[in-house]
Each structure stands twice: as C-alpha cells, then as structure tokens.
Design a protein around this motif. Sequence first.
Motif, short mmCIF file in Angstrom:
data_model
loop_
_atom_site.label_atom_id
_atom_site.label_comp_id
_atom_site.label_asym_id
_atom_site.label_seq_id
_atom_site.Cartn_x
_atom_site.Cartn_y
_atom_site.Cartn_z
N GLU A 92 0.72 -1.23 0.17
CA GLU A 92 0.06 -0.13 0.03
C GLU A 92 1.00 1.50 -0.13
N PHE A 142 -6.14 -1.35 2.42
CA PHE A 142 -5.91 -0.11 3.27
C PHE A 142 -6.54 -0.16 4.86
N TYR A 150 0.67 6.07 5.61
CA TYR A 150 -0.05 6.29 4.26
C TYR A 150 0.23 7.89 4.08
#
Length: 296
Positions: A92, A142, A150
């Motif tokens: 991610e 996520f 992130y």
Amino acid sequence: MKVKATLIGFSAILMWSLLALFTAASGKMPPFQLSAICFLIGSLPGIIVLASKPERLALLKQPAKVWVTGVAGLFGYHFLYFTALRNAPAVEAGLIAYLWPLLIVVGSALLPGEKLRWYHIAGALAGLCGTILIVARNGIAFDGAYTLGYGAAFLCAFTWSGYSLITRRFGAVSTDVVTGFCLATSVLSFFCHLGLETTVWPQTAFEWLAVAGLGLLPVGAAFYAWDFGVKNGDIQFLGVASYAAPVLSTLILILFGFAEPSWRIAAACLLVTGGAVLAAKDMIFRKGKAAAQPAE
C-alpha cells in the motif's frame, strides 16, 4: 536537443529499474545506512569532475532556493519513503508513493510552455494500472491503523513530483549541483542512521559490489540523468515513462531468478508501454514529420 535530453532522462528510469535487484543483493543493511553510503558513492563521479575541472566549482554557487529544492527532493523523498515503509504495509505504501509520475504529468500543466492533453493523462493512468498489477499482485487492503505510513507515502509522492517540476524551472542551473545534493543527502541519512538504526555491514564481497552498484547507478548517475532530462527534455513523457521502472525491475528480478513470470507482468508491460507511446505521441509524430520534410 529535446529528444536527446529526454533519452538521457529515460536512462535514469532504466537505472532505477535495477534498484530492487541491487538492494536484494546488498544484504541486510538498514535503509538509512544504505542511503548514506550509496549517496556518498553517487557523489564521487561529480567530485572527480569538479576536481579535474576546478573552474566548474563556481557552478555550485546557486541561490538558496536551488539548494533547498535539491536537498529536500533527494533526502526528503527517501526519508518519507523509509518512514512510510516503517509505518504501513509495503504494498500500500509503495502504491501511494508511486503516484509521483501521475502528479508530474498533471502538474506539468503549470509549467511555462507546456500543455496538458488528454493522452498525457490517459498514458499516465495506463502506467498506474500497470504498476498496480505488478505491485499489488497479492491484493490491496488499506487500514486506518497505518494512517501515519500512508500520510508519509502521500508526502513522498508530492515531494518527488514537486522536486522534478520545480527543477524544470531551474533550467539554467548546471547539473553539477546534483553532486552537492547527493553529499548533503548522504550526511543527513548518516545522522538518521545514527539516531534510528543499528549498524549492519555487508558480509561478502558480492554484497559490497551490490552496494557499489546501487551508489553508481540507481542512487548515483540516475539523479544526474534525471536532473538533465527534466530540465531539457519532455517532462510529460518522462512522467509517464517512469511507470516502466517497476515493470522493468520485475522483469530483471525474473531474469536473475528472484521472481516468477505471470500474466500480470505481461499485462503490465502492455499497459506501461502503451501508455508511454500514447504520452509520447507529440514527440514521435513531430520527429516523423521532421524526417519527412525534404531537404532544401
């Protein structure tokens, strides 16, 4: 000149495709220690040039904004990328960080003399889809628990795209200054290593060769080539073509036995290649028209 500069810029993308292979072969050195050593090695070619041609030292005298942009670009990108990987899953975080080519293409509309066309956006999105196929082969999930990671990855993407776009505005600044950017990044990475990591040295001569390869190519010459390319070449094509790096990297890993071939890789190659050709449409047809014109 523009085509030549674009090809030089594209050589940086080819060198970045070696990053995964050399990193995998370099052992278990922690990231900031590896960054400090590789950027020191990467500065050596520039130092040699400056030592052999002392008159070029004057080219290092640049406004503060040039130095802030360069050091923030090189060190800031790597600091944020490592922070993202420490605080979020690699898949991610990597996908978010790899939004920077798309941001370069979109942001190029703000540059003097550049026009953003639909095929630039379409090419960049095709490249992004190809990257997702490569990076997210085991799925994406996520999780709000990784917000810090992130966020660092998003800042990472904006940092490198911003550095590349602002560098375009410093077209008159010599690429020699990248030597200073590399040295500064090496020093800052060294201090981060002292504060955050435990020192681990390569165990074999092969691992040392991999570290040297990292420093000379993807963490060295690539930054000089990218600087010249974004200043003088087709920055929109370079932005789209940057999506070739993870695809080429995977193909190289397959070649050396670190990964297995799959339909995802074939599809990613088609998406990235098609996207790059679409984004380069103006450059390709302009060159073709020039070749078709009869000599006077």
